[in-house]
Design a protein around this motif. Structure first.
Motif, PDB file in Angstrom:
ATOM      1  N   ASP A  52       0.823  -1.221   0.000  1.00  0.00           N
ATOM      2  CA  ASP A  52       0.000   0.000   0.000  1.00  0.00           C
ATOM      3  C   ASP A  52       0.849   1.259   0.000  1.00  0.00           C
ATOM      4  O   ASP A  52       0.538   2.243   0.674  1.00  0.00           O
ATOM      5  CB  ASP A  52      -0.945   0.017   1.217  1.00  0.00           C
ATOM      6  N   SER A  53       1.947   1.217  -0.777  1.00  0.00           N
ATOM      7  CA  SER A  53       2.847   2.371  -0.810  1.00  0.00           C
ATOM      8  C   SER A  53       2.906   3.047  -2.186  1.00  0.00           C
ATOM      9  O   SER A  53       3.741   3.921  -2.398  1.00  0.00           O
ATOM     10  CB  SER A  53       4.264   1.936  -0.410  1.00  0.00           C
ATOM     11  N   CYS A  54       2.035   2.632  -3.091  1.00  0.00           N
ATOM     12  CA  CYS A  54       2.034   3.240  -4.424  1.00  0.00           C
ATOM     13  C   CYS A  54       1.466   4.657  -4.354  1.00  0.00           C
ATOM     14  O   CYS A  54       0.443   4.882  -3.685  1.00  0.00           O
ATOM     15  CB  CYS A  54       1.203   2.419  -5.397  1.00  0.00           C
ATOM     16  N   PRO A  55       2.087   5.614  -5.045  1.00  0.00           N
ATOM     17  CA  PRO A  55       1.533   6.981  -5.071  1.00  0.00           C
ATOM     18  C   PRO A  55       0.117   7.010  -5.626  1.00  0.00           C
ATOM     19  O   PRO A  55      -0.781   7.591  -5.041  1.00  0.00           O
ATOM     20  CB  PRO A  55       2.513   7.731  -5.981  1.00  0.00           C
ATOM     21  N   THR A  56      -0.083   6.391  -6.783  1.00  0.00           N
ATOM     22  CA  THR A  56      -1.409   6.257  -7.388  1.00  0.00           C
ATOM     23  C   THR A  56      -1.478   4.919  -8.090  1.00  0.00           C
ATOM     24  O   THR A  56      -0.519   4.487  -8.729  1.00  0.00           O
ATOM     25  CB  THR A  56      -1.677   7.371  -8.425  1.00  0.00           C
ATOM     26  N   ILE A  57      -2.596   4.247  -7.951  1.00  0.00           N
ATOM     27  CA  ILE A  57      -2.792   2.964  -8.630  1.00  0.00           C
ATOM     28  C   ILE A  57      -4.207   2.906  -9.159  1.00  0.00           C
ATOM     29  O   ILE A  57      -5.084   3.686  -8.757  1.00  0.00           O
ATOM     30  CB  ILE A  57      -2.547   1.764  -7.689  1.00  0.00           C
ATOM     31  N   GLY A  58      -4.445   1.948 -10.053  1.00  0.00           N
ATOM     32  CA  GLY A  58      -5.794   1.689 -10.526  1.00  0.00           C
ATOM     33  C   GLY A  58      -6.448   0.668  -9.605  1.00  0.00           C
ATOM     34  O   GLY A  58      -6.689   0.920  -8.430  1.00  0.00           O
ATOM     35  N   GLN A  59      -6.692  -0.509 -10.123  1.00  0.00           N
ATOM     36  CA  GLN A  59      -7.262  -1.581  -9.310  1.00  0.00           C
ATOM     37  C   GLN A  59      -6.222  -2.100  -8.311  1.00  0.00           C
ATOM     38  O   GLN A  59      -5.016  -1.968  -8.526  1.00  0.00           O
ATOM     39  CB  GLN A  59      -7.742  -2.722 -10.217  1.00  0.00           C
ATOM     40  N   ASP A  60      -6.692  -2.726  -7.225  1.00  0.00           N
ATOM     41  CA  ASP A  60      -5.771  -3.214  -6.200  1.00  0.00           C
ATOM     42  C   ASP A  60      -5.156  -4.549  -6.640  1.00  0.00           C
ATOM     43  O   ASP A  60      -5.628  -5.193  -7.581  1.00  0.00           O
ATOM     44  CB  ASP A  60      -6.517  -3.368  -4.878  1.00  0.00           C
TER      45      ASP A  60
END
Length: 226
Positions: A52-60
């Motif tokens: 859970d450290s991505c700056p921005t993501i689409g689907q999990d």
């Protein structure tokens, strides 16, 4: 070395292999080509999703771990992967049966993603963890590992630079696997800026396929024709 065909027939039409090839092509043409970057942002797997450290993501990540297997970064990436699946998938499907072959393909892809993610999060930088992982090569590596165990004495017509040669499938696959280990080690020591080939995904998928081939096997593959 580029494989062109093997010398092992099958009993029936490899429906799952054909369906996987068609699915990958349709996803590329209908979904990715209109907006390549958007498709990657939305459905590619990023190792940082696990922490859970991505700056921005689409689907999990539970979704992208699957969808990323059907995404590719270029025509060459897609066609190279589909060539390997076309050559080696039909015989593995013939030996395992359709349901077990599909399980090997999908679960092998997940194992490949898991190993690459572990390596990335353990040894690479935070920036590397944000690089998207896409492609069917981890799942196809599981097919290659299974083929090595099931048909080590088959032969593969291979283009080597400008020469065509029939070489033992076992030799071809072991050389291919050796290069993945060497290149993976080199990538750890000298990471490619902006990302590169996920060599440890290939390693993880291949080892899983080799270990799972016999437990999943339903019947002997046909013998090579010569």
């Amino acid at each position: 070395m580029l494989p062109l065909r093997d010398n092992v027939p099958t009993r029936s039409r490899p429906v799952i292999t054909y369906a996987l090839i068609l699915a990958n092509i349709l996803v590329w043409v209908l979904y990715q080509l209109p907006d390549l970057q958007g498709s990657i942002d939305q459905l590619a797997f990023h190792p940082c999703e696990v922490e859970d450290s991505c700056p921005t993501i689409g689907q999990d990540w539970p979704v992208t771990a699957i969808t990323s297997m059907f995404l590719h970064g270029s025509w060459a990436h897609l066609l190279g992967n589909m060539l390997f699946l076309w050559i080696f998938g039909n015989n593995v499907e013939d030996a395992l049966g359709k349901v077990r072959f599909l399980f090997l393909y999908l679960f092998g892809g997940l194992v490949a993603t898991a190993l690459q993610t572990f390596i990335t999060l353990s040894y690479a930088s935070e920036l590397d963890a944000t690089i998207p992982n896409v492609g069917a090569s981890g799942a196809i590596s599981a097919v290659l590992g299974a083929y090595l165990v099931l048909l080590p004495r088959a032969k593969v017509l291979t283009l080597i630079v400008v020469f065509l040669r029939e070489i033992p499938a076992g030799f071809f696959l072991l050389v291919w696997f050796g290069f993945q280990l060497l290149d993976g080690s080199a990538a750890l020591a000298h990471p490619q800026q902006g990302g590169g080939v996920a060599f440890f995904a290939h390693v993880g998928g291949f080892v899983f396929g080799a270990l799972a081939a016999k437990p999943l096997q339903q019947r002997q593959p046909l013998a090579p024709t010569y």
